[in-house]
Design a protein around this motif. Sequence first.
Motif, mmCIF file in Angstrom:
data_model
loop_
_atom_site.group_PDB
_atom_site.id
_atom_site.type_symbol
_atom_site.label_atom_id
_atom_site.label_comp_id
_atom_site.label_asym_id
_atom_site.label_seq_id
_atom_site.Cartn_x
_atom_site.Cartn_y
_atom_site.Cartn_z
ATOM 1 N N PRO A 65 0.902 -0.961 -0.300
ATOM 2 C CA PRO A 65 0.160 -0.176 -0.173
ATOM 3 C C PRO A 65 0.797 1.270 0.100
ATOM 4 N N ILE A 66 -0.140 2.408 -1.023
ATOM 5 C CA ILE A 66 1.029 3.364 -0.742
ATOM 6 C C ILE A 66 -0.045 4.585 -0.787
ATOM 7 N N SER A 67 0.064 5.603 -0.448
ATOM 8 C CA SER A 67 -0.617 7.010 -0.244
ATOM 9 C C SER A 67 -0.043 8.104 -1.359
ATOM 10 N N ILE A 68 -1.102 7.958 -2.189
ATOM 11 C CA ILE A 68 -0.729 9.136 -3.568
ATOM 12 C C ILE A 68 -1.861 10.274 -3.502
ATOM 13 N N GLN A 69 -1.147 11.417 -3.596
ATOM 14 C CA GLN A 69 -1.830 12.761 -3.519
ATOM 15 C C GLN A 69 -2.383 12.997 -4.813
ATOM 16 N N GLU A 79 -5.955 5.917 -1.352
ATOM 17 C CA GLU A 79 -5.243 4.960 -0.834
ATOM 18 C C GLU A 79 -4.009 3.682 -2.298
ATOM 19 N N CYS A 80 -3.128 3.786 -2.656
ATOM 20 C CA CYS A 80 -2.889 2.876 -3.585
ATOM 21 C C CYS A 80 -2.353 1.203 -3.342
ATOM 22 N N TYR A 81 -1.951 1.644 -4.044
ATOM 23 C CA TYR A 81 -0.687 0.203 -4.079
ATOM 24 C C TYR A 81 0.489 0.066 -5.431
ATOM 25 N N PHE A 82 1.415 0.005 -4.644
ATOM 26 C CA PHE A 82 2.446 -0.608 -5.662
ATOM 27 C C PHE A 82 2.892 -2.115 -5.727
ATOM 28 N N ILE A 83 3.469 -2.225 -7.046
ATOM 29 C CA ILE A 83 4.115 -3.512 -7.744
ATOM 30 C C ILE A 83 5.583 -3.526 -7.287
ATOM 31 N N LEU A 84 6.206 -4.346 -6.664
ATOM 32 C CA LEU A 84 7.843 -4.885 -6.985
ATOM 33 C C LEU A 84 8.156 -6.079 -6.482
ATOM 34 N N GLY A 85 9.007 -5.871 -6.366
ATOM 35 C CA GLY A 85 10.183 -7.895 -6.277
ATOM 36 C C GLY A 85 9.305 -8.765 -6.758
ATOM 37 N N TYR A 131 -0.043 0.902 -9.283
ATOM 38 C CA TYR A 131 1.051 1.608 -9.953
ATOM 39 C C TYR A 131 1.840 0.257 -9.451
ATOM 40 N N LEU A 132 3.648 0.257 -10.855
ATOM 41 C CA LEU A 132 4.213 -0.956 -10.928
ATOM 42 C C LEU A 132 5.435 0.351 -11.047
ATOM 43 N N GLN A 133 7.059 0.053 -11.282
ATOM 44 C CA GLN A 133 7.641 0.264 -11.595
ATOM 45 C C GLN A 133 8.363 -0.333 -13.394
ATOM 46 N N GLN A 186 4.355 20.174 -4.078
ATOM 47 C CA GLN A 186 3.376 21.458 -4.396
ATOM 48 C C GLN A 186 2.978 21.289 -6.131
ATOM 49 N N GLN A 187 4.246 21.008 -6.551
ATOM 50 C CA GLN A 187 4.584 22.107 -7.599
ATOM 51 C C GLN A 187 3.658 21.026 -8.555
ATOM 52 N N PHE A 188 3.051 19.646 -8.060
ATOM 53 C CA PHE A 188 2.778 18.506 -9.219
ATOM 54 C C PHE A 188 1.350 18.159 -8.072
ATOM 55 N N ASP A 189 0.427 17.325 -9.294
ATOM 56 C CA ASP A 189 -0.866 17.066 -9.128
ATOM 57 C C ASP A 189 -0.593 15.147 -8.592
ATOM 58 N N GLU A 190 -0.157 14.919 -9.078
ATOM 59 C CA GLU A 190 -0.409 13.094 -8.452
ATOM 60 C C GLU A 190 1.491 12.651 -8.055
ATOM 61 N N TYR A 191 1.099 12.488 -7.139
ATOM 62 C CA TYR A 191 2.445 12.318 -6.522
ATOM 63 C C TYR A 191 2.073 11.461 -5.249
ATOM 64 N N ARG A 192 3.717 10.750 -4.373
ATOM 65 C CA ARG A 192 3.639 9.621 -3.226
ATOM 66 C C ARG A 192 3.457 10.741 -2.148
#
Length: 567
Positions: free
Chosen positions: A355-359, A366-372, A402-404, A455-461
């Motif tokens: 789980p990761i929080s994204i603005q 509340e979103c999710y991030f795939i890794l590993g 999201y994923l890398q 603050q200059q971005f609309d979508e960030y962690r």
Amino acid sequence: MKELKLDDYSIIKPYLDLANYEGYNSNFVTMMMWNHEYHIQYEIHEHFVVMLHNYKGTQFWAMPFTSPQYYREAIDYMLEYSHKNQFEFIIDCAIDTFVEYIKPLYQDKLLFARTPENDDYVYDRMMLQTLSGKKMQKRRNHYNAFLKENPDYIYRDLDLVNDFNMILECLNRWESEKEDLSESMTSEVKGIMYLLSSRHMLEFEVGGIFINGQMEAFIIASRLKHSTIQIHVEKANKDIRGLYPAILKEMLEHHFPDEQYVNREEDMGLENLKKSKLSLHPIKMIEKYRIYEKDEYIGQASDDDLESIIHLWKDNFPDETEETTNYYFQYLYHKEYTFVLKNKNHLISMLQIVPISIQIHNQIRECYFILGVATKKNFEKQGYMKKLLQFVLEQYNNQIIYLQAYHPEIYKPFGFNASHYHQKIAVDKEKLIQSPCIPIDDISLLKDYYEAFVQQFDEYRIRDEYYWKLFIQRCLVFLDNILIFKDHGYLIYHENDESIEISEFIYLTKDSINIMLSYFSNSTKNIILECDINVEIEGQSSLIITMMSNQVKLDTFDKHKYINEIY
């Protein structure tokens, strides 16, 4: 099942001929040489012969000996026999042509594992015989040195009646001189003695080199299918330079005139042996597989899976060190966010989704991030990661994920498209100012500077307290350096022999960009800057995809998005 014996050759040979396998494991001479260790049993059926090996309590099959039209009939019988006698179905040392034929027939039933340590090395016969050409120069030099030191050497075929005791004496002398006489070497000696004592019933050639009347080397070889010679044994006095090239050259000059290739068997995963075999420049490898029956499980990881997951992590991510691996599994790994695909309780693939929080547009989501994401290398290209990823996406249906994006093309079929970009800039140092700002040591500013920057971005962690608690330790583990510039921002970088590579670049104003980079203006190394796509600095720039999302319908180039972490 019947025990395999020497006098069975005549009844088994027609089936060996039908199979026409290329690998050396299907040579009857090989079978008999190692039968004391593998205790081979066989059964003859109307259309095929099956062979079952019994090695130290483990049973496994050889490929069925038959023509391709009867593969299914034979394998179905082998499966049935394994079930009936309650042992795991395994076919070992299966060659690539056999595997490619049966894969479509058994794609839902069988699992195919590459075993490169069992691959056969195949060479051009004339290259090893003549030692001509640039590739053979080093070996030719050794051989010429041998000729110079031993001009009167003699090569002759060995008579197994008159020369048996001499071969045994030399073999015992050479092997006993080795400090690490392994179990496999001891077994090889037994196999050699069995072959020599069975010479009257097996088709192979034996030759030796004599110097001053004493045997210093001997070699055993036989004929394989596909115009190939198999070298079963090469033994020589290691103190005599060039003796190994000489004994092989002599065997090839005196025997098997019509064969074109030489099979020198596998390297058993031993690095020194692999290096030695590669130095002779094989013209091809006969790839081998181990085949299992499928008994798959896909689900959440358990405590029992941890050791296997760590091993897979290390094997698939070579950039990870012991320190970075320990850091991740101590502080960031959670079994409840880890999914595994296993076969008979053996881990094949893993995937972690955290789980990761994204603005996003002034709202915290509340979103999710795939890794590993990883699959055992010997099981790759069989669809196991696809199956695991599909399972996980079903579990997290309707979630923002999201994923890398190391390999974007892999994930597009699953509905992922590029959502975040960075640029990588080879900075033109001549355009930097020459009076750089001096960094400070106040790490308490890191969080404030990051939050001001995004603050200059609309979508960030959103980086929470736990993230910042681990931040310094993470940089230390990854051998990253932190530079903090008061009222300008901070950057994270590491160095190699040629470059200073900046992996995170947080700046407060446009002017801060040049000011912070100027810290490196007097360095002789290249400056490679990875940063958001709004940065304007002189240098050669290229775009890279840093994130993909399942909520983006098409690749989206948006300067108002920023995410910069793997974990």
